[in-house]
Scaffold this motif. Structure first.
Motif, PDB file in Angstrom:
ATOM      1  N   LYS A 159       0.820  -1.267   0.289  1.00 18.51           N
ATOM      2  CA  LYS A 159      -0.021  -0.126  -0.115  1.00 18.51           C
ATOM      3  C   LYS A 159       0.884   1.392  -0.083  1.00 18.51           C
ATOM      4  CE  LYS A 159      -4.010  -1.458   2.553  1.00 18.51           C
ATOM      5  NZ  LYS A 159      -5.032  -1.186   3.907  1.00 18.51           N
ATOM      6  N   LYS A 160       2.086   1.252   0.684  1.00 15.21           N
ATOM      7  CA  LYS A 160       2.924   2.430   1.010  1.00 15.21           C
ATOM      8  C   LYS A 160       4.016   2.603  -0.058  1.00 15.21           C
ATOM      9  CE  LYS A 160       1.873   2.165   5.821  1.00 15.21           C
ATOM     10  NZ  LYS A 160       2.575   2.156   7.192  1.00 15.21           N
ATOM     11  N   GLU A 161       4.193   1.422  -1.013  1.00 15.86           N
ATOM     12  CA  GLU A 161       5.349   1.142  -1.871  1.00 15.86           C
ATOM     13  C   GLU A 161       5.294   2.376  -2.951  1.00 15.86           C
ATOM     14  OE1 GLU A 161       7.544  -2.045  -4.727  1.00 15.86           O
ATOM     15  OE2 GLU A 161       5.703  -2.176  -4.063  1.00 15.86           O
ATOM     16  N   ASN A 162       6.407   3.181  -2.938  1.00 15.28           N
ATOM     17  CA  ASN A 162       6.453   4.154  -3.874  1.00 15.28           C
ATOM     18  C   ASN A 162       5.346   5.305  -3.853  1.00 15.28           C
ATOM     19  OD1 ASN A 162       8.269   5.320  -5.795  1.00 15.28           O
ATOM     20  ND2 ASN A 162       7.845   3.791  -7.412  1.00 15.28           N
ATOM     21  N   ARG A 163       5.103   5.479  -2.585  1.00 14.80           N
ATOM     22  CA  ARG A 163       3.892   6.748  -2.288  1.00 14.80           C
ATOM     23  C   ARG A 163       4.380   7.979  -2.852  1.00 14.80           C
ATOM     24  NH1 ARG A 163      -0.240   6.678   1.365  1.00 14.80           N
ATOM     25  NH2 ARG A 163      -0.281   4.669   1.021  1.00 14.80           N
ATOM     26  N   LYS A 164       3.687   8.600  -3.656  1.00 12.56           N
ATOM     27  CA  LYS A 164       3.612   9.777  -4.138  1.00 12.56           C
ATOM     28  C   LYS A 164       2.468  10.766  -4.021  1.00 12.56           C
ATOM     29  CE  LYS A 164       7.448   9.069  -6.454  1.00 12.56           C
ATOM     30  NZ  LYS A 164       8.878   9.706  -6.028  1.00 12.56           N
ATOM     31  N   THR A 165       2.590  11.968  -3.881  1.00  7.93           N
ATOM     32  CA  THR A 165       1.301  12.953  -3.781  1.00  7.93           C
ATOM     33  C   THR A 165       1.123  13.003  -5.290  1.00  7.93           C
ATOM     34  OG1 THR A 165       2.955  15.076  -4.138  1.00  7.93           O
ATOM     35  CG2 THR A 165       2.413  14.041  -1.858  1.00  7.93           C
ATOM     36  N   ILE A 237     -11.536  11.119 -12.655  1.00 11.24           N
ATOM     37  CA  ILE A 237     -10.764  11.984 -12.020  1.00 11.24           C
ATOM     38  C   ILE A 237     -10.356  11.944 -10.436  1.00 11.24           C
ATOM     39  CG2 ILE A 237     -10.423  14.726 -11.688  1.00 11.24           C
ATOM     40  CD1 ILE A 237     -10.196  14.006 -14.518  1.00 11.24           C
ATOM     41  N   ILE A 238      -9.245  11.726 -10.205  1.00 16.63           N
ATOM     42  CA  ILE A 238      -8.950  11.644  -8.861  1.00 16.63           C
ATOM     43  C   ILE A 238      -8.370  12.923  -8.163  1.00 16.63           C
ATOM     44  CG2 ILE A 238      -8.860   9.037  -9.107  1.00 16.63           C
ATOM     45  CD1 ILE A 238      -5.765   9.484  -8.900  1.00 16.63           C
ATOM     46  N   SER A 239      -8.501  12.848  -7.030  1.00 14.94           N
ATOM     47  CA  SER A 239      -8.141  14.239  -6.186  1.00 14.94           C
ATOM     48  C   SER A 239      -7.588  14.235  -4.866  1.00 14.94           C
ATOM     49  CB  SER A 239      -9.285  15.330  -6.335  1.00 14.94           C
ATOM     50  OG  SER A 239      -8.685  16.397  -5.514  1.00 14.94           O
ATOM     51  N   ASN A 240      -6.824  14.873  -4.507  1.00 12.18           N
ATOM     52  CA  ASN A 240      -6.441  15.049  -2.881  1.00 12.18           C
ATOM     53  C   ASN A 240      -5.941  16.606  -2.637  1.00 12.18           C
ATOM     54  OD1 ASN A 240      -3.660  15.214  -3.580  1.00 12.18           O
ATOM     55  ND2 ASN A 240      -3.135  13.289  -3.055  1.00 12.18           N
ATOM     56  N   GLN A 241      -5.389  16.796  -1.610  1.00 13.39           N
ATOM     57  CA  GLN A 241      -5.154  17.988  -1.169  1.00 13.39           C
ATOM     58  C   GLN A 241      -4.288  18.642  -1.919  1.00 13.39           C
ATOM     59  OE1 GLN A 241      -5.161  15.561   0.877  1.00 13.39           O
ATOM     60  NE2 GLN A 241      -6.356  15.874   2.561  1.00 13.39           N
ATOM     61  N   THR A 242      -3.262  17.754  -2.952  1.00  9.70           N
ATOM     62  CA  THR A 242      -2.200  18.350  -3.610  1.00  9.70           C
ATOM     63  C   THR A 242      -2.584  18.784  -5.169  1.00  9.70           C
ATOM     64  OG1 THR A 242      -1.172  16.255  -4.259  1.00  9.70           O
ATOM     65  CG2 THR A 242      -0.523  17.390  -2.138  1.00  9.70           C
ATOM     66  N   GLY A 243      -3.612  17.987  -5.666  1.00 10.14           N
ATOM     67  CA  GLY A 243      -3.925  18.230  -7.104  1.00 10.14           C
ATOM     68  C   GLY A 243      -5.098  17.321  -7.543  1.00 10.14           C
ATOM     69  N   LYS A 244      -5.100  17.397  -8.810  1.00  6.44           N
ATOM     70  CA  LYS A 244      -6.062  16.411  -9.337  1.00  6.44           C
ATOM     71  C   LYS A 244      -5.321  15.786 -10.536  1.00  6.44           C
ATOM     72  CE  LYS A 244     -10.342  19.024  -8.564  1.00  6.44           C
ATOM     73  NZ  LYS A 244     -11.431  19.653  -9.332  1.00  6.44           N
ATOM     74  N   MET A 245      -6.004  14.542 -11.057  1.00  3.24           N
ATOM     75  CA  MET A 245      -5.170  13.761 -11.877  1.00  3.24           C
ATOM     76  C   MET A 245      -6.290  12.711 -12.863  1.00  3.24           C
ATOM     77  SD  MET A 245      -1.660  11.483 -12.147  1.00  3.24           S
ATOM     78  CE  MET A 245      -2.414  10.322 -11.105  1.00  3.24           C
ATOM     79  N   ARG A 246      -6.122  12.586 -14.085  1.00  5.79           N
ATOM     80  CA  ARG A 246      -6.968  11.745 -14.723  1.00  5.79           C
ATOM     81  C   ARG A 246      -6.469  10.355 -14.574  1.00  5.79           C
ATOM     82  NH1 ARG A 246      -7.019  11.108 -21.240  1.00  5.79           N
ATOM     83  NH2 ARG A 246      -8.555   9.144 -21.498  1.00  5.79           N
ATOM     84  N   MET A 247      -7.387   9.313 -14.362  1.00  5.55           N
ATOM     85  CA  MET A 247      -6.957   7.886 -14.088  1.00  5.55           C
ATOM     86  C   MET A 247      -7.939   6.800 -14.779  1.00  5.55           C
ATOM     87  SD  MET A 247      -6.224   5.987 -10.474  1.00  5.55           S
ATOM     88  CE  MET A 247      -8.022   5.713  -9.968  1.00  5.55           C
ATOM     89  N   MET A 248      -7.445   6.009 -15.512  1.00  5.50           N
ATOM     90  CA  MET A 248      -8.397   5.099 -16.342  1.00  5.50           C
ATOM     91  C   MET A 248      -8.468   3.788 -15.213  1.00  5.50           C
ATOM     92  SD  MET A 248      -9.504   6.397 -18.922  1.00  5.50           S
ATOM     93  CE  MET A 248     -10.255   5.013 -19.344  1.00  5.50           C
ATOM     94  N   ILE A 249      -9.806   3.292 -15.060  1.00  9.70           N
ATOM     95  CA  ILE A 249      -9.849   1.888 -14.095  1.00  9.70           C
ATOM     96  C   ILE A 249     -10.451   0.980 -15.033  1.00  9.70           C
ATOM     97  CG2 ILE A 249     -10.535   1.104 -12.077  1.00  9.70           C
ATOM     98  CD1 ILE A 249     -10.818   3.649 -10.825  1.00  9.70           C
ATOM     99  N   TYR A 250      -9.896  -0.105 -15.395  1.00  7.37           N
ATOM    100  CA  TYR A 250     -10.613  -1.218 -16.283  1.00  7.37           C
ATOM    101  C   TYR A 250     -10.778  -2.341 -15.388  1.00  7.37           C
ATOM    102  CZ  TYR A 250      -8.443   1.547 -19.999  1.00  7.37           C
ATOM    103  OH  TYR A 250      -8.236   2.696 -21.076  1.00  7.37           O
ATOM    104  N   GLY A 251     -11.833  -3.256 -16.224  1.00  6.13           N
ATOM    105  CA  GLY A 251     -11.882  -4.623 -15.722  1.00  6.13           C
ATOM    106  C   GLY A 251     -11.992  -5.092 -14.370  1.00  6.13           C
ATOM    107  N   ARG A 252     -11.088  -5.997 -13.877  1.00  5.65           N
ATOM    108  CA  ARG A 252     -11.147  -6.615 -12.713  1.00  5.65           C
ATOM    109  C   ARG A 252     -10.726  -5.628 -11.304  1.00  5.65           C
ATOM    110  NH1 ARG A 252     -13.879 -10.643 -14.309  1.00  5.65           N
ATOM    111  NH2 ARG A 252     -12.790 -12.202 -15.304  1.00  5.65           N
TER     112      ARG A 252
END
Length: 342
Positions: A159-165, A237-252
């Motif tokens: 869950k924490k691996e390579n965590r980025k904002t 579109i996902i968001s948190n306190q630092t910004g917004k970004m487009r993200m595709m979610i497929y299938g399983r």
């Protein structure tokens, strides 16, 4: 007279050869029955299935051609497969596994139990006796191996691996991230309606297919003689306190997030317009999750592909505060009321 009456079998098996399994990889509508001599049984262990920790047990079997195949039992199926009983049996132990899903690992087919899977140890059928005779000298005992260590801590590490904002992810150049994955804690704030929420996919390679008269056309596999699969495709579109970004979610991955198979949602959804979302999809908006993402290295912009979704137990209260509510329309001020009175 009674001696001439054949016994009616309780079960009918459709055994797939190990070679035939190659053509059934990831085809959920083509479950398989297999038979083999048990050679290795691994102890129960904890592993992750759809981002949740559950029990599993690996069993290795051999077919008549002396080729090995691994079967992974999940959840309550592991409780039913009692290794203590196997330890009491002498000679080759033949087991039938029914309704298993074919996966691929390290280039080889690997079987995974489903909710429909049953198994039968040394059933009284001719094929079992043939295998016992074949391996009478080669497989006299089963190897019982300890489990590999997979614990809650390993899931937490993933869950924490390579965590980025999000702001840091937006600075990344996709071409430099080949084979890299990142995690980010964020909330889905919007899902694009224009592209719809699913597509009909090739059952072999999963890209979209198009109708071609009475059959279907796939750019990779040409004409396919199998029914296409309804496959999730969420442009979010996902968001948190630092910004917004487009993200595709497929299938399983989307199926785990929504908690319902795509075909079930398509079947039950009254409105056939793909741009009209069922309530189950609307419900994922406003919930904080931990997303494991990767970037399409050929993409020009930073479009993330979601590879896994993890529940974030620390954010339940936050989720409740961030659920999207309908906008509140302010009342039109009464022009007869003075500013001071208002």
């Amino acid at each position: 007279m009674e001696e001439d009456i054949a016994e009616i079998p309780h079960y009918k098996y459709y055994f797939a050869t190990f070679k035939e399994l190659e053509d059934k990889v990831d085809q959920i509508e083509l479950l398989s029955d297999v038979i083999g001599v048990v050679t290795i049984v691994q102890d129960l262990e904890k592993s992750t299935l759809n981002s949740r920790i559950t029990s599993c047990r690996n069993v290795t079997i051999k077919n008549v051609e002396n080729k090995e195949l691994q079967v992974t039992l999940w959840g309550h199926k592991t409780d039913l497969f009692d290794d203590n009983v196997l330890k009491t049996l002498e000679g080759p132990v033949v087991t039938i596994f029914t309704s298993v899903l074919v996966k691929k690992s390290l280039g080889k087919p690997r079987l995974s139990s489903t909710t429909s899977t049953l198994f039968f140890v040394n059933p009284n059928i001719p094929k079992v006796e043939d295998l016992k005779t074949r391996f009478q000298e080669d497989v006299k005992t089963i190897k019982f191996l300890p489990s590999a260590i997979t614990t809650q801590s390993s899931l937490n590490e993933e869950k924490k691996e390579n965590r980025k904002t999000l702001v840091k992810l937006l600075e990344i150049r996709p071409k430099s991230t080949k084979d890299m994955r990142f995690t980010v804690k964020a909330v889905i704030v919007d899902i694009c309606e224009k592209d719809g929420w699913y597509y009909m996919a090739c059952p072999n390679c999963m890209p979209p297919v198009s109708q071609a008269d009475v059959s279907w056309w796939c750019q990779k596999d040409s004409f396919i003689n199998k029914s296409p699969l309804a496959w999730y495709k969420l442009n979010t579109i996902i968001s948190n306190q630092t910004g917004k970004m487009r993200m595709m979610i497929y299938g399983r991955v989307a199926e785990y997030l929504i908690k319902e198979p795509c075909i079930q949602l398509v079947t039950n959804h009254v409105n056939q317009d793909k741009r009209k979302f069922p309530q189950a999809i609307i419900d994922v908006i406003g919930k904080y999750k931990i997303f494991q993402i990767a970037f399409e290295t050929k993409a020009i912009d930073n479009v993330a592909i979601c590879k896994k979704v993890f529940d974030d137990e620390t954010s339940e209260a936050t989720n409740n505060r961030h659920r999207l509510s309908p906008p509140i329309n302010p009342k039109t001020p009464d022009p007869k009321v003075s500013v001071n009175q208002r």
